[in-house]
Design an enzyme around this catalytic site. Structure first.
Site, PDB file in Angstrom:
ATOM      1  N   LYS A 120       1.062  -1.218   0.065  1.00 57.07           N
ATOM      2  CA  LYS A 120       0.128   0.005   0.066  1.00 57.07           C
ATOM      3  C   LYS A 120       0.866   1.318  -0.311  1.00 57.07           C
ATOM      4  O   LYS A 120       0.677   2.479  -0.511  1.00 57.07           O
ATOM      5  CB  LYS A 120      -0.922   0.352   1.178  1.00 57.07           C
ATOM      6  CG  LYS A 120      -2.026  -1.180   0.907  1.00 57.07           C
ATOM      7  CD  LYS A 120      -3.257  -0.507   2.151  1.00 57.07           C
ATOM      8  CE  LYS A 120      -4.003  -1.723   1.308  1.00 57.07           C
ATOM      9  NZ  LYS A 120      -5.743  -1.344   2.820  1.00 57.07           N
ATOM     10  N   LYS A 205      -5.487  -9.933  -5.560  1.00 54.70           N
ATOM     11  CA  LYS A 205      -6.877 -10.743  -4.300  1.00 54.70           C
ATOM     12  C   LYS A 205      -8.435  -9.431  -4.475  1.00 54.70           C
ATOM     13  O   LYS A 205      -7.778  -8.505  -4.385  1.00 54.70           O
ATOM     14  CB  LYS A 205      -6.522 -10.652  -2.927  1.00 54.70           C
ATOM     15  CG  LYS A 205      -6.497  -8.964  -2.376  1.00 54.70           C
ATOM     16  CD  LYS A 205      -6.655  -9.566  -0.784  1.00 54.70           C
ATOM     17  CE  LYS A 205      -6.811  -8.246  -0.355  1.00 54.70           C
ATOM     18  NZ  LYS A 205      -7.543  -7.954   1.260  1.00 54.70           N
ATOM     19  N   LYS A 208     -11.864  -4.785  -2.652  1.00 54.46           N
ATOM     20  CA  LYS A 208     -12.889  -3.597  -2.621  1.00 54.46           C
ATOM     21  C   LYS A 208     -11.539  -2.011  -2.644  1.00 54.46           C
ATOM     22  O   LYS A 208     -12.756  -1.786  -2.770  1.00 54.46           O
ATOM     23  CB  LYS A 208     -13.891  -3.747  -1.206  1.00 54.46           C
ATOM     24  CG  LYS A 208     -13.242  -3.010   0.246  1.00 54.46           C
ATOM     25  CD  LYS A 208     -14.143  -3.197   0.832  1.00 54.46           C
ATOM     26  CE  LYS A 208     -13.827  -3.490   3.412  1.00 54.46           C
ATOM     27  NZ  LYS A 208     -12.624  -3.215   3.073  1.00 54.46           N
TER      28      LYS A 208
HETATM   29  P1  AMP Z   1     -11.023  -5.803   4.445  1.00 53.47           P
HETATM   30  O1  AMP Z   1     -11.969  -6.251   3.123  1.00 53.47           O
HETATM   31  O2  AMP Z   1      -9.534  -5.566   3.970  1.00 53.47           O
HETATM   32  O3  AMP Z   1     -11.362  -4.974   5.547  1.00 53.47           O
HETATM   33  O4  AMP Z   1     -10.358  -7.293   4.634  1.00 53.47           O
HETATM   34  C1  AMP Z   1     -12.230  -7.691   6.094  1.00 53.47           C
HETATM   35  C2  AMP Z   1     -12.036  -9.028   5.618  1.00 53.47           C
HETATM   36  O5  AMP Z   1     -12.459 -10.046   4.763  1.00 53.47           O
HETATM   37  C3  AMP Z   1     -10.675  -9.952   6.143  1.00 53.47           C
HETATM   38  O6  AMP Z   1     -11.581 -11.029   6.801  1.00 53.47           O
HETATM   39  C4  AMP Z   1     -10.314 -10.205   5.334  1.00 53.47           C
HETATM   40  O7  AMP Z   1      -9.452 -10.847   5.247  1.00 53.47           O
HETATM   41  C5  AMP Z   1     -11.252 -10.560   4.193  1.00 53.47           C
HETATM   42  N1  AMP Z   1     -10.990 -10.929   2.493  1.00 53.47           N
HETATM   43  C6  AMP Z   1     -10.429  -9.172   2.544  1.00 53.47           C
HETATM   44  N2  AMP Z   1     -10.714  -9.819   0.958  1.00 53.47           N
HETATM   45  C7  AMP Z   1     -11.115 -11.038   0.361  1.00 53.47           C
HETATM   46  C8  AMP Z   1     -10.646 -12.144  -0.740  1.00 53.47           C
HETATM   47  N3  AMP Z   1     -10.360 -11.477  -1.568  1.00 53.47           N
HETATM   48  N4  AMP Z   1     -10.948 -13.478  -0.233  1.00 53.47           N
HETATM   49  C9  AMP Z   1     -10.984 -13.693   0.909  1.00 53.47           C
HETATM   50  N5  AMP Z   1     -11.008 -12.834   2.223  1.00 53.47           N
HETATM   51  C10 AMP Z   1     -11.276 -11.337   1.813  1.00 53.47           C
END
Ligand code: AMP
Ligand code: TRP
Length: 342
Positions: A120, A205, A208
């Site tokens: 990042k 991955k 968002k």
């Molecule tokens: P975040 O969007 O970074 O706040 O992630 C929230 C949760 O979603 C965390 O437990 C991440 O590990 C999971 N997560 C986010 N993106 C992915 C993805 N592409 N595949 C699997 N888990 C994800």
């Protein structure tokens, strides 16, 4: 406050950043596991970690909107406020209070080793933006989120492995220096789809906050948008042979098989044997995702019509979270030598 039904002593904590619209990756990698298992098995807390959304340039109105939407989607996905605690991180001061002690426990070098920081920070620099100090110290706040609650288990997608490991190290180090204040948590992952990849670029991955959105399925996408995105997924062009499940060599096909398996309860390796064409695999995957998201979209629309209900859930959630975190954070303050206030 009344005892929560799903609470046999083991504590679970997890968080999700309101930094963009939630994706299929969030759902399959994390939220579904929270809904189907964690809230029933443990005293579980799920947090919209809004402070974590400020580590990169952000629009205040958007963070506010996304925080509300993220909380609403957690309930729409099936978290039940009668069973678990859903709240917003900035409503509970203990997170920021404990984060400072975590910064005093962590070393500069171990923060700089975090892959997410490196990626990042490089991205911010490439856009000509300065790198916020909070992007570096982010894992200290995340450790505080987890440790404040005496958490045993942290259900996450596998991109969070390094952060949870660091949190364990900090808990152990703190306890060794100052006495046993924290429980040492461990991460847990879903069996399939712990990492859902971008449909257009299956080497990264599904994230968002990515700028290019054609490979990202959002939980609130219309069915036709879901179909279009899945049908345009990259399937390892040039790769010859059958439909093997090989995440290394054929990440695009493996990703579709993972998603289909996660939606239908099958195994990706076995599903691979059932298909001879990419077109059929994509079509079935698209329909499986549309069906998976249908009830969630409906419930989200219902909840949006009742904003005062959501406010009440978040207010009660924060009250309960505060009451749980306060004594442990006070104990940590005392343990490091800070004079208790009167
Ligand atoms: P975040 O969007 O970074 O706040 O992630 C929230 C949760 O979603 C965390 O437990 C991440 O590990 C999971 N997560 C986010 N993106 C992915 C993805 N592409 N595949 C699997 N888990 C994800
Ligand atoms: N760092 C996590 C992510 O980017 C979000 C998060 C913040 C979190 N605090 C947490 C996850 C505590 C689990 C536990 O996905």
């Amino acid at each position: 406050m009344a005892e929560l039904a799903g609470r046999p002593g083991r504590r679970t904590f997890s968080g999700i950043k309101p930094s963009g619209h939630l994706t299929l990756g969030n759902y399959l990698g994390a939220m579904r596991h929270w809904v189907e298992e964690e809230q029933h098995r443990a005293d579980a807390l799920f947090c919209v970690v809004d402070l974590h959304a400020l580590t990169v340039e952000h629009d205040p109105a958007r963070v506010r909107r996304l925080s509300r939407q993220t909380a609403t989607l957690l309930l729409a996905a099936g978290l039940d406020p009668e069973l678990c605690t859903v709240f917003v991180q900035s409503h509970v001061d203990e997170h920021a209070r404990l984060s400072y002690l975590m910064e005093c426990t962590a070393a500069d070098g171990e923060m700089r080793r975090m892959i997410q920081y490196k990626e990042k920070a490089a991205r911010e620099a490439a856009r000509g933006r300065s790198v916020r100090l909070s992007l570096l110290t982010y894992p200290a706040l995340m450790a505080a989120d987890i440790l404040a609650y005496g958490t045993d288990e942290v259900p996450v997608g596998d991109d969070q492995t390094q952060h949870v490991e660091l949190c364990r190290d900090l808990a152990l180090r703190f306890n060794q220096r100052y006495g046993p204040v924290f429980r040492v948590p461990r991460a847990s992952y879903p069996q399939v789809a712990a990492r859902v990849m971008d449909l257009r670029d299956p080497t990264v991955k599904m994230g968002k906050s990515h700028a290019e959105t054609s490979g990202i399925v959002y939980l609130l996408d219309e069915p036709d948008a879901v179909r279009r995105k899945v049908m345009r997924a990259v399937t390892d062009s040039g790769a010859e042979g059958g439909m093997e499940y090989d995440p290394q060599e054929r990440p695009g096909v493996a990703n579709l098989l993972d998603v289909l398996a996660a939606c239908t309860g099958g195994k990706p390796q076995e599903l691979a044997e059932e298909y001879t064409s990419y077109g059929a695999l994509k079509k079935d995957t698209a329909e499986a995702v549309v069906e998976l998201l249908r009830p969630l979209r409906r419930r989200h629309a219902e909840l949006c019509a009742e904003p005062s209900y959501m406010e009440g859930v978040l207010r009660e959630g924060a009250e309960r979270a505060r009451a749980l975190a306060r004594p442990r954070v006070d104990a940590a303050y005392a343990a490091v030598g800070l004079l208790p206030p009167g």
